[in-house]
Scaffold this motif. Structure first.
Motif, PDB file in Angstrom:
ATOM      1  N   MET A   1       0.955  -1.322   0.330  1.00 55.86           N
ATOM      2  CA  MET A   1      -0.410  -0.009   0.501  1.00 55.86           C
ATOM      3  C   MET A   1       0.709   1.590   0.178  1.00 55.86           C
ATOM      4  O   MET A   1       1.545   1.256   0.707  1.00 55.86           O
ATOM      5  CB  MET A   1      -0.749  -0.062   1.530  1.00 55.86           C
ATOM      6  CG  MET A   1      -1.299   0.814   1.451  1.00 55.86           C
ATOM      7  SD  MET A   1      -2.574   1.656   2.747  1.00 55.86           S
ATOM      8  CE  MET A   1      -4.409   1.556   1.875  1.00 55.86           C
ATOM      9  N   ILE A   3       0.721   4.898   0.952  1.00 53.44           N
ATOM     10  CA  ILE A   3       0.047   6.559   1.790  1.00 53.44           C
ATOM     11  C   ILE A   3       0.817   7.497   1.118  1.00 53.44           C
ATOM     12  O   ILE A   3       1.737   7.618   1.495  1.00 53.44           O
ATOM     13  CB  ILE A   3       0.607   5.478   3.123  1.00 53.44           C
ATOM     14  CG1 ILE A   3      -0.549   4.129   3.071  1.00 53.44           C
ATOM     15  CG2 ILE A   3      -0.921   6.870   3.487  1.00 53.44           C
ATOM     16  CD1 ILE A   3      -0.443   3.890   4.648  1.00 53.44           C
ATOM     17  N   ASP A  41      -6.294  -0.818  -5.796  1.00 56.34           N
ATOM     18  CA  ASP A  41      -7.435  -0.342  -5.233  1.00 56.34           C
ATOM     19  C   ASP A  41      -7.498   1.468  -5.006  1.00 56.34           C
ATOM     20  O   ASP A  41      -6.346   1.507  -4.271  1.00 56.34           O
ATOM     21  CB  ASP A  41      -8.459  -0.744  -3.802  1.00 56.34           C
ATOM     22  CG  ASP A  41      -8.831   0.085  -3.320  1.00 56.34           C
ATOM     23  OD1 ASP A  41      -9.808   0.638  -3.866  1.00 56.34           O
ATOM     24  OD2 ASP A  41      -9.152  -0.590  -1.673  1.00 56.34           O
ATOM     25  N   SER A  75      -4.185   7.042  -1.099  1.00 56.30           N
ATOM     26  CA  SER A  75      -3.347   6.057  -0.623  1.00 56.30           C
ATOM     27  C   SER A  75      -3.779   5.035  -1.785  1.00 56.30           C
ATOM     28  O   SER A  75      -4.902   5.480  -2.585  1.00 56.30           O
ATOM     29  CB  SER A  75      -4.007   5.465   0.553  1.00 56.30           C
ATOM     30  OG  SER A  75      -5.717   5.288   0.575  1.00 56.30           O
ATOM     31  N   VAL A  77      -3.486   1.465  -3.194  1.00 55.87           N
ATOM     32  CA  VAL A  77      -3.377  -0.751  -2.945  1.00 55.87           C
ATOM     33  C   VAL A  77      -2.685  -1.160  -4.510  1.00 55.87           C
ATOM     34  O   VAL A  77      -2.956  -0.849  -5.338  1.00 55.87           O
ATOM     35  CB  VAL A  77      -4.153  -1.579  -2.280  1.00 55.87           C
ATOM     36  CG1 VAL A  77      -3.992  -2.820  -2.370  1.00 55.87           C
ATOM     37  CG2 VAL A  77      -4.785  -0.843  -1.024  1.00 55.87           C
ATOM     38  N   VAL A 107       0.730  -5.004   2.612  1.00 58.02           N
ATOM     39  CA  VAL A 107      -0.749  -5.551   3.418  1.00 58.02           C
ATOM     40  C   VAL A 107      -1.278  -7.032   2.556  1.00 58.02           C
ATOM     41  O   VAL A 107      -0.285  -7.269   2.205  1.00 58.02           O
ATOM     42  CB  VAL A 107      -1.846  -3.997   2.403  1.00 58.02           C
ATOM     43  CG1 VAL A 107      -1.345  -2.907   3.582  1.00 58.02           C
ATOM     44  CG2 VAL A 107      -1.290  -4.533   1.409  1.00 58.02           C
TER      45      VAL A 107
END
Length: 109
Positions: A1, A3, A41, A75, A77, A107
């Motif tokens: 992920m 961020i 995502d 963020s 993914v 993650v």
């Protein structure tokens, strides 16, 4: 992920055209990751309201961020073969242009 923190959206000294040009870089970057099948995502920015409780005295301060550069602005993914691979992807992000940062975290699927 990945961020994203700070960057152009936390700056108040950018003209609308500078901000638009920067946003277009973000779209090209994230679209490229999507075309490569790496983006799984996209997250949106967190709302600004909130509070932080710190220390033994449990002091409450308004807002979850100490400074605007700490503001989580989004963020994403991604699919990566390793942490190093994810870091390589993060290095290509446009966030750094205006002092932003990218935190890379693994993650679980």
């Amino acid at each position: 992920m990945l961020i994203f923190r700070g960057g152009a959206v936390t700056r108040h000294d950018l003209s609308p055209s500078e901000l638009q040009a920067h946003v277009e870089k973000w779209y090209r970057w994230s679209d490229g990751l999507t075309r490569q099948g790496r983006a799984s995502d996209a997250g949106t920015a967190l709302d600004n309201p909130g509070a932080t409780i710190r220390g033994v005295e449990r002091v409450v301060t308004d807002g979850p961020y100490a400074e605007s550069k700490d503001l989580v602005t989004g963020s994403l993914v991604i699919k990566a073969a390793s942490l190093e691979d994810a870091i390589d992807v993060a290095r290509t992000c446009p966030a750094y242009e205006f002092g932003g940062s990218v935190e890379v975290r693994p993650v679980q699927d």
